[in-house]
Write a protein that holds these residues in place. Structure first.
Motif, short mmCIF file in Angstrom:
data_model
loop_
_atom_site.label_atom_id
_atom_site.label_comp_id
_atom_site.label_asym_id
_atom_site.label_seq_id
_atom_site.Cartn_x
_atom_site.Cartn_y
_atom_site.Cartn_z
N MET A 1 6.76 7.68 -10.22
CA MET A 1 6.49 9.06 -9.87
C MET A 1 5.99 9.19 -8.43
O MET A 1 6.26 10.17 -7.79
N GLU A 2 5.30 8.18 -7.97
CA GLU A 2 4.76 8.22 -6.61
C GLU A 2 5.86 8.44 -5.57
O GLU A 2 5.69 9.22 -4.64
N ARG A 3 7.00 7.80 -5.76
CA ARG A 3 8.07 7.93 -4.77
C ARG A 3 8.62 9.35 -4.72
O ARG A 3 9.03 9.83 -3.67
N PHE A 4 8.60 10.04 -5.86
CA PHE A 4 9.09 11.43 -5.88
C PHE A 4 8.13 12.36 -5.14
O PHE A 4 8.54 13.42 -4.66
N SER A 5 6.87 12.00 -5.04
CA SER A 5 5.90 12.84 -4.33
C SER A 5 6.14 12.83 -2.83
O SER A 5 5.57 13.63 -2.10
N ARG A 6 7.02 11.92 -2.35
CA ARG A 6 7.36 11.83 -0.93
C ARG A 6 8.82 12.22 -0.67
O ARG A 6 9.33 12.04 0.43
N ASP A 7 9.50 12.78 -1.66
CA ASP A 7 10.90 13.14 -1.53
C ASP A 7 11.08 14.24 -0.48
O ASP A 7 10.18 15.06 -0.26
N ALA A 8 12.23 14.27 0.15
CA ALA A 8 12.53 15.29 1.16
C ALA A 8 12.65 16.69 0.54
O ALA A 8 12.39 17.70 1.21
N ASP A 9 13.03 16.77 -0.72
CA ASP A 9 13.23 18.04 -1.41
C ASP A 9 11.89 18.54 -1.98
O ASP A 9 11.26 17.88 -2.79
N SER A 10 11.48 19.72 -1.56
CA SER A 10 10.20 20.27 -2.02
C SER A 10 10.17 20.51 -3.53
O SER A 10 9.11 20.42 -4.15
N ASP A 11 11.32 20.81 -4.13
CA ASP A 11 11.37 20.99 -5.58
C ASP A 11 11.05 19.68 -6.32
O ASP A 11 10.39 19.69 -7.35
N ILE A 12 11.51 18.58 -5.77
CA ILE A 12 11.23 17.26 -6.37
C ILE A 12 9.73 16.95 -6.22
O ILE A 12 9.09 16.46 -7.16
N ARG A 13 9.17 17.24 -5.05
CA ARG A 13 7.73 17.00 -4.85
C ARG A 13 6.91 17.87 -5.79
O ARG A 13 5.92 17.43 -6.37
N TRP A 14 7.33 19.12 -5.97
CA TRP A 14 6.62 20.03 -6.88
C TRP A 14 6.66 19.48 -8.30
O TRP A 14 5.65 19.48 -9.00
N CYS A 15 7.82 18.98 -8.71
CA CYS A 15 7.96 18.39 -10.05
C CYS A 15 7.10 17.13 -10.19
O CYS A 15 6.54 16.87 -11.26
N ALA A 16 6.98 16.36 -9.14
CA ALA A 16 6.15 15.15 -9.19
C ALA A 16 4.70 15.51 -9.51
O ALA A 16 4.01 14.77 -10.23
N LEU A 17 4.24 16.64 -9.02
CA LEU A 17 2.87 17.07 -9.31
C LEU A 17 2.66 17.38 -10.79
O LEU A 17 1.54 17.30 -11.29
N ARG A 18 3.70 17.72 -11.49
CA ARG A 18 3.59 18.06 -12.91
C ARG A 18 3.42 16.81 -13.78
O ARG A 18 3.04 16.92 -14.94
N ASP A 19 3.69 15.65 -13.21
CA ASP A 19 3.59 14.39 -13.96
C ASP A 19 2.17 13.86 -13.89
O ASP A 19 1.64 13.62 -12.81
N ARG A 20 1.56 13.66 -15.03
CA ARG A 20 0.16 13.23 -15.10
C ARG A 20 -0.03 11.78 -14.64
O ARG A 20 -1.14 11.33 -14.46
N ARG A 21 1.06 11.06 -14.44
CA ARG A 21 0.96 9.68 -13.94
C ARG A 21 0.80 9.62 -12.42
O ARG A 21 0.47 8.57 -11.88
N LEU A 22 1.00 10.73 -11.75
CA LEU A 22 0.84 10.77 -10.30
C LEU A 22 -0.62 10.52 -9.95
O LEU A 22 -1.52 11.08 -10.57
N SER A 23 -0.86 9.71 -8.95
CA SER A 23 -2.23 9.36 -8.58
C SER A 23 -2.95 10.55 -7.93
O SER A 23 -2.33 11.43 -7.32
N THR A 24 -4.24 10.54 -8.06
CA THR A 24 -5.07 11.57 -7.43
C THR A 24 -4.91 11.51 -5.91
O THR A 24 -4.89 12.55 -5.25
N ALA A 25 -4.78 10.31 -5.37
CA ALA A 25 -4.57 10.17 -3.92
C ALA A 25 -3.31 10.89 -3.47
O ALA A 25 -3.29 11.53 -2.41
N SER A 26 -2.26 10.83 -4.27
CA SER A 26 -1.02 11.54 -3.93
C SER A 26 -1.21 13.04 -4.03
O SER A 26 -0.70 13.79 -3.20
N VAL A 27 -1.95 13.49 -5.02
CA VAL A 27 -2.23 14.93 -5.14
C VAL A 27 -2.98 15.41 -3.90
O VAL A 27 -2.64 16.44 -3.31
N ILE A 28 -3.97 14.65 -3.48
CA ILE A 28 -4.74 15.03 -2.29
C ILE A 28 -3.85 15.04 -1.05
O ILE A 28 -3.93 15.96 -0.23
#
Length: 83
Positions: A1-28
């Motif tokens: 999921m971390e890699r999706f938080s850096r995707d070029a597509d903002s929709d993919i990054r937005w979806c990455a935030l919905r995944d509870r496995r995403l690290s707090t550091a990535s959310v910040i």
């Protein structure tokens, strides 16, 4: 999921935030995302600490999105409402 938080597509990054496995550091990190929708979603994320939330609530650009965060402590919410 971390890699999706850096995707070029903002929709993919937005979806990455919905995944509870995403690290707090990535959310910040996503609080500084170039897309406002991703930034708002990150500000409303319950993984954020009280300290980060308080900072966001005192910033005019992020206050509205941060106010929707379910992790805001009751005392902080009362302080905001009593202003």
């Amino acid at each position: 999921m971390e890699r999706f938080s850096r995707d070029a597509d903002s929709d993919i990054r937005w979806c990455a935030l919905r995944d509870r496995r995403l690290s707090t550091a990535s959310v910040i990190r996503m609080l500084d995302d170039p897309h406002h929708g991703v930034r708002d979603q990150a500000a409303a994320d319950p993984r954020l600490s009280t300290r980060v939330l308080t900072t966001l609530l005192h910033n005019a650009a992020t206050a509205l999105a941060a106010a929707a965060n379910p992790a805001i402590p009751e005392t902080v919410m009362h302080h905001l409402l009593d202003r």
